[in-house]
Design an enzyme around this catalytic site. Structure first.
Site, PDB file in Angstrom:
ATOM      1  N   ARG A   1      -4.194  -9.729   4.431  1.00 40.68           N
ATOM      2  CA  ARG A   1      -4.551  -9.794   3.003  1.00 40.68           C
ATOM      3  C   ARG A   1      -3.319  -9.381   2.216  1.00 40.68           C
ATOM      4  NH1 ARG A   1      -6.095  -6.333  -0.988  1.00 40.68           N
ATOM      5  NH2 ARG A   1      -7.746  -7.015  -2.407  1.00 40.68           N
TER       6      ARG A   1
ATOM      7  N   LYS B   1       0.813  -1.226   0.000  1.00 43.80           N
ATOM      8  CA  LYS B   1       0.000   0.000   0.000  1.00 43.80           C
ATOM      9  C   LYS B   1       0.844   1.274   0.000  1.00 43.80           C
ATOM     10  CE  LYS B   1      -4.426  -1.753   1.185  1.00 43.80           C
ATOM     11  NZ  LYS B   1      -5.540  -1.887   2.099  1.00 43.80           N
TER      12      LYS B   1
HETATM   13  N1  HH2 Z   1      -7.519  -3.445   0.341  1.00 37.17           N
HETATM   14  C1  HH2 Z   1      -7.738  -3.443  -0.996  1.00 37.17           C
HETATM   15  C2  HH2 Z   1      -8.848  -4.124  -1.498  1.00 37.17           C
HETATM   16  N2  HH2 Z   1      -9.697  -4.800  -0.707  1.00 37.17           N
HETATM   17  N3  HH2 Z   1     -10.336  -5.503   1.456  1.00 37.17           N
HETATM   18  C3  HH2 Z   1     -10.124  -5.505   2.788  1.00 37.17           C
HETATM   19  N4  HH2 Z   1     -10.961  -6.162   3.601  1.00 37.17           N
HETATM   20  N5  HH2 Z   1      -9.064  -4.836   3.343  1.00 37.17           N
HETATM   21  C4  HH2 Z   1      -8.190  -4.137   2.589  1.00 37.17           C
HETATM   22  O1  HH2 Z   1      -7.256  -3.521   3.162  1.00 37.17           O
HETATM   23  C5  HH2 Z   1      -8.369  -4.116   1.176  1.00 37.17           C
HETATM   24  C6  HH2 Z   1      -9.477  -4.819   0.641  1.00 37.17           C
HETATM   25  C7  HH2 Z   1      -6.820  -2.714  -1.914  1.00 37.17           C
HETATM   26  O2  HH2 Z   1      -7.373  -2.312  -3.074  1.00 37.17           O
HETATM   27  P1  HH2 Z   1      -7.135  -2.584  -4.623  1.00 37.17           P
HETATM   28  O3  HH2 Z   1      -6.841  -1.295  -5.254  1.00 37.17           O
HETATM   29  O4  HH2 Z   1      -8.317  -3.307  -5.159  1.00 37.17           O
HETATM   30  O5  HH2 Z   1      -5.853  -3.391  -4.820  1.00 37.17           O
HETATM   31  P2  HH2 Z   1      -5.429  -4.844  -4.439  1.00 37.17           P
HETATM   32  O6  HH2 Z   1      -6.676  -5.667  -4.504  1.00 37.17           O
HETATM   33  O7  HH2 Z   1      -4.391  -5.192  -5.460  1.00 37.17           O
HETATM   34  O8  HH2 Z   1      -4.851  -4.808  -3.054  1.00 37.17           O
END
Ligand code: HH2
Length: 262
Positions: free
Chosen positions: A240, A204
């Protein structure tokens, strides 16, 4: 929890796994690396991301969930804010609804209760398109904990079993660097709410802010591991991550040292 993004635009791996075959290959790899859960998403939630129509999101995630389910019994979560997508994903074999909007969409609570799936309720200030514009809190830890406790209560009132509820402080979702660090330093207070906690720190933006030499999201693994271990030390139940093998090794070493404490 290993991340499989069936999206063209996720911040760290967008476009790499957006065909069924590529998504399935990646899922196989993460299972082989020892993931305990796979998180399948068809809509990027990165800052500034545009919403995806419901049909397009279903078309991205459902065939992939079905294909994984056909060859593995690994628990699958679907990362979506939309009740219709969660419903289609559960029909295809997902057992967990990971909702960065904490079931605030119309009919989301009722749908989750009816589906009988586990739910992951995440804190976000604002919505992905605008959330990083000007995040503001009085006391970020108290406000995030208060929100999560209230959403858990709303879920229970809607008929979702207490033991099916997870909480997530939502690192990077409507938060400055200082907000993220305050939450990471006080994860014990999120854990103390009494539900299993999921932590998403992998690759992140806050890691890039702490390391001016870092060039892109894919080079944030060391910082991701440091933050995952901070989560483990605070008692989170799951992290995650994009890098499953590396995270498993870091957690195994940390857990072994922890177990050797007097
Ligand atoms: N972070 C992302 C997506 N979904 N769900 C939960 N529960 N917690 C998180 O911290 C979280 C999440 C990050 O977003 P995105 O831009 O979709 O990228 P990536 O899925 O590659 O991490």
């Amino acid at each position: 929890m290993g991340v499989v993004n069936a999206t063209p635009d996720s911040f760290s791996d967008g476009g790499r796994f957006d065909t069924l075959e590529a998504g399935l290959c990646h899922a196989r790899r993460l299972i082989g690396e020892g993931a305990d859960i796979l998180d399948i998403g068809g809509e990027s939630t990165r800052p500034g991301a545009d919403p995806v129509p419901v049909d397009a999101e279903i078309a991205r995630v459902v065939p992939l969930i079905g294909a994984i389910r056909a060859e593995s019994d690994i628990p699958i979560s679907v990362d979506t804010m939309k009740p219709a997508v969660a419903r289609a994903a559960v029909a295809a074999g997902a057992a967990i609804w990971n909702d960065v909007a904490a079931l605030t969409a119309p009919a989301a609570l009722e749908t989750a209760a009816e589906l009988g799936c586990e739910v992951m309720l995440m804190h976000m200030q604002g919505e992905p398109r605008t959330m990083q514009a000007a995040p503001r809190y009085g006391d970020v830890v108290a406000e995030v904990c208060g929100f999560l406790a209230a959403r858990a209560q709303a879920a229970i009132v809607a008929g979702i079993a207490r033991e099916r509820i997870w909480l997530d402080p939502g690192i990077g979702f409507g938060k400055t660097l200082d907000h993220n660090l305050a939450l990471l330093a006080h994860l014990d207070r999120v854990v103390a709410l009494g539900f299993p906690v999921l932590l998403g720190v992998s690759r992140k933006g806050f890691i890039g802010k702490l390391d001016p030499a870092e060039a892109d999201a894919a080079s944030r693994l060391p910082g991701s591991l440091a933050a995952a271990l901070a989560g483990a030390a605070a008692g989170v139940a799951a992290v995650r991550v994009h890098d499953v093998a590396e995270t498993r090794q870091a957690l195994a070493v940390w857990a072994a040292i922890d177990a050797a404490r007097p």
